[in-house]
Design a protein around this motif. Sequence first.
Motif, PDB file in Angstrom:
ATOM      1  N   UNK A 465      -4.781  -1.509  -1.528  1.00  0.00           N
ATOM      2  CA  UNK A 465      -6.097  -1.891  -1.001  1.00  0.00           C
ATOM      3  C   UNK A 465      -6.484  -3.285  -1.475  1.00  0.00           C
ATOM      4  N   UNK A 466      -6.189  -3.600  -2.730  1.00  0.00           N
ATOM      5  CA  UNK A 466      -6.494  -4.941  -3.247  1.00  0.00           C
ATOM      6  C   UNK A 466      -5.691  -5.989  -2.489  1.00  0.00           C
ATOM      7  N   UNK A 467      -4.404  -5.715  -2.256  1.00  0.00           N
ATOM      8  CA  UNK A 467      -3.562  -6.644  -1.513  1.00  0.00           C
ATOM      9  C   UNK A 467      -4.097  -6.854  -0.099  1.00  0.00           C
ATOM     10  N   UNK A 468      -4.518  -5.783   0.529  1.00  0.00           N
ATOM     11  CA  UNK A 468      -5.038  -5.867   1.900  1.00  0.00           C
ATOM     12  C   UNK A 468      -6.276  -6.762   1.947  1.00  0.00           C
ATOM     13  N   UNK A 469      -7.185  -6.568   1.002  1.00  0.00           N
ATOM     14  CA  UNK A 469      -8.414  -7.374   0.975  1.00  0.00           C
ATOM     15  C   UNK A 469      -8.107  -8.831   0.653  1.00  0.00           C
ATOM     16  N   UNK A 470      -7.213  -9.051  -0.304  1.00  0.00           N
ATOM     17  CA  UNK A 470      -6.864 -10.394  -0.738  1.00  0.00           C
ATOM     18  C   UNK A 470      -6.282 -11.219   0.411  1.00  0.00           C
ATOM     19  N   UNK A 471      -5.401 -10.602   1.204  1.00  0.00           N
ATOM     20  CA  UNK A 471      -4.790 -11.312   2.328  1.00  0.00           C
ATOM     21  C   UNK A 471      -5.778 -11.480   3.483  1.00  0.00           C
ATOM     22  N   UNK A 472      -6.631 -10.449   3.718  1.00  0.00           N
ATOM     23  CA  UNK A 472      -7.593 -10.525   4.816  1.00  0.00           C
ATOM     24  C   UNK A 472      -8.656 -11.593   4.566  1.00  0.00           C
ATOM     25  N   UNK A 473      -8.944 -11.887   3.299  1.00  0.00           N
ATOM     26  CA  UNK A 473      -9.949 -12.910   2.980  1.00  0.00           C
ATOM     27  C   UNK A 473      -9.333 -14.296   2.823  1.00  0.00           C
ATOM     28  N   UNK A 474      -8.085 -14.428   3.231  1.00  0.00           N
ATOM     29  CA  UNK A 474      -7.436 -15.737   3.119  1.00  0.00           C
ATOM     30  C   UNK A 474      -7.087 -16.092   1.680  1.00  0.00           C
ATOM     31  N   UNK A 476      -8.739 -15.343  -1.002  1.00  0.00           N
ATOM     32  CA  UNK A 476      -9.929 -15.776  -1.737  1.00  0.00           C
ATOM     33  C   UNK A 476     -10.160 -14.802  -2.889  1.00  0.00           C
ATOM     34  N   UNK A 477      -9.862 -15.230  -4.102  1.00  0.00           N
ATOM     35  CA  UNK A 477      -9.932 -14.341  -5.273  1.00  0.00           C
ATOM     36  C   UNK A 477     -11.363 -13.949  -5.604  1.00  0.00           C
ATOM     37  N   UNK A 478     -12.282 -14.879  -5.508  1.00  0.00           N
ATOM     38  CA  UNK A 478     -13.681 -14.559  -5.817  1.00  0.00           C
ATOM     39  C   UNK A 478     -14.211 -13.487  -4.861  1.00  0.00           C
ATOM     40  N   UNK A 479     -13.956 -13.685  -3.569  1.00  0.00           N
ATOM     41  CA  UNK A 479     -14.437 -12.721  -2.580  1.00  0.00           C
ATOM     42  C   UNK A 479     -13.761 -11.369  -2.765  1.00  0.00           C
ATOM     43  N   UNK A 492      -7.054 -10.630 -11.532  1.00  0.00           N
ATOM     44  CA  UNK A 492      -5.828 -11.374 -11.822  1.00  0.00           C
ATOM     45  C   UNK A 492      -4.722 -10.428 -12.297  1.00  0.00           C
ATOM     46  N   UNK A 493      -5.105  -9.453 -13.145  1.00  0.00           N
ATOM     47  CA  UNK A 493      -4.106  -8.516 -13.666  1.00  0.00           C
ATOM     48  C   UNK A 493      -3.521  -7.672 -12.529  1.00  0.00           C
ATOM     49  N   UNK A 494      -4.379  -7.301 -11.601  1.00  0.00           N
ATOM     50  CA  UNK A 494      -3.900  -6.487 -10.484  1.00  0.00           C
ATOM     51  C   UNK A 494      -2.998  -7.305  -9.555  1.00  0.00           C
ATOM     52  N   UNK A 495      -3.350  -8.557  -9.343  1.00  0.00           N
ATOM     53  CA  UNK A 495      -2.506  -9.395  -8.503  1.00  0.00           C
ATOM     54  C   UNK A 495      -1.146  -9.627  -9.143  1.00  0.00           C
ATOM     55  N   UNK A 496      -1.150  -9.792 -10.487  1.00  0.00           N
ATOM     56  CA  UNK A 496       0.123  -9.945 -11.189  1.00  0.00           C
ATOM     57  C   UNK A 496       0.973  -8.681 -11.046  1.00  0.00           C
TER      58      UNK A 496
END
Length: 527
Positions: A465-474, A476-479, A492-496
Amino acid sequence: MTTTLEPRGLAEAPEPALSVRQVLSLERVLAGEPEVVAGAGQLDRPVRWVHVAEAADVGVMLSGGEMVLTTGVLLAGDEGRQAEYIQSLHRAEAAAVVLGLGRAFPTAPDVMRRAAERCGLPMVVLHRPFPFAELTEEVQSRLVRRKYAAVSLSESVRTALTGLITAGAPLQQLLDEVAQHSGCPVVVTNLAHRVLATAGERSAVDDVLRDWERIARQAGGNEGDGWIRAELGGRGERWGRIMLCGYRGDTATGRLLADRAAEALVLHRMLGGGSAHTWEEQSAQGLLTDLVSGVVPARQLLPRARAAGLPVNRRTFVPLVVRDGEPTQLDRVLRMLGLPGLVAELADGATAVLLSLARDQDAAALAAHFATRLRAESGVARTVVAAADPRTVWDEVPAGLREAQHVADAVADSSDALCLPAVVRLRDVHLRGLIRLLRDDPHVQSFAERELDGLLCDPGQDLLDVLRTYLATGRNKSRTAQLHHVSRPALYRRLEAIQGRLGVDLDDFEQAASVHIALLAHDAQQG
């Protein structure tokens, strides 16, 4: 028009009605050398009974439809009584008069013959002595058998249809049963002659529907040539009719069959018919579902579309698919805008709309107007109205409906639905649309599994779900952190963790794009 359906069960199929012509062709009658001397154009009159009578005033004893057998012994030598005898039979609506020659008259009396010709009453003379009792026995036994068979058929049909209604069978199953018993196409219409349902052999039904407008007008006034109808309604209100088209049995039995079918259909409708949809909605749903599936060639469905009330000659067809819209509401909006079309609910909450516009109308503008009015009426701003390019050829309509359905599916879960145009088209869905189109391709499925394998084996869905949101927002880590209600360090830990499991660098555009495509394919495959 011909049909090849046979009525179900020999015991249930009544003999044809006995006409004057058929009685004269019986072997026992032929032995008397019958000759038609008057009323030859009325030999197809039905014979309800055979009556042997010598009384001069026999007309007062008749109730209509009788074939009267006489030797005329009480009429010989009195031309006035002979003429009055024929007149009385005519007033009593007798089917025919049969005069046995020899005992009173050596030849057909001219007075009786001329009177019968004027009245249009079939008059037959028998040149050889003939025992009337044999003819009476033959005809009466045939008529009794026919009446018994008609009653048997009526009860058989009523029992079968009642059983289907009790079991909650749909309308189509009831009509299939009626078509099997009647051996001819069966059509149900509303009062405007719009076809709501049909049953029978497909080719025979298509023959009927191909020229339905003319057929409905002709059959609507008088029954004949096997076209038998029964009205549908209750409590003093009519709302439709059922028609047997080209019934080959006698008219009385066909009318009885139509009446039994009408009774069952009225009861079926009163009890809800085993469906939440009206017959009109079921008719449109069956037609559009067949168009979308492509199982039936579009050309074969054209008669059904025309008979359902859709204008099809020199028209522009606009295929639409609506998400989050009630079919009844869509149909109401069409009527409000005066747009001819069909509305039908498809699978997965989608509703198909097929507009039929005049060639000089602006299809794009009217589709946009429909979408805007629909959103205003429903109060749902996220209602998705997907469209394919207009079609001017009927055979291209199925592909258009599938294209509109594909577009609607592609944006069904889109996070930017509010930013989409009033009517979404294929060009508006970009990569998501392409992936949706290719989702069933084994190579795409394999690619998605391979790219996301490190996350798909995780029993939880948090990282996916985090990956899906991260890619859908372009990316954008803050968003992304805001939407998942986590701090930036936690994100950041989850993205790593995601990058470690997938073995990719999400800061690299090509690798991120590859993962994004795989995720879109995965989501499309999941629903």
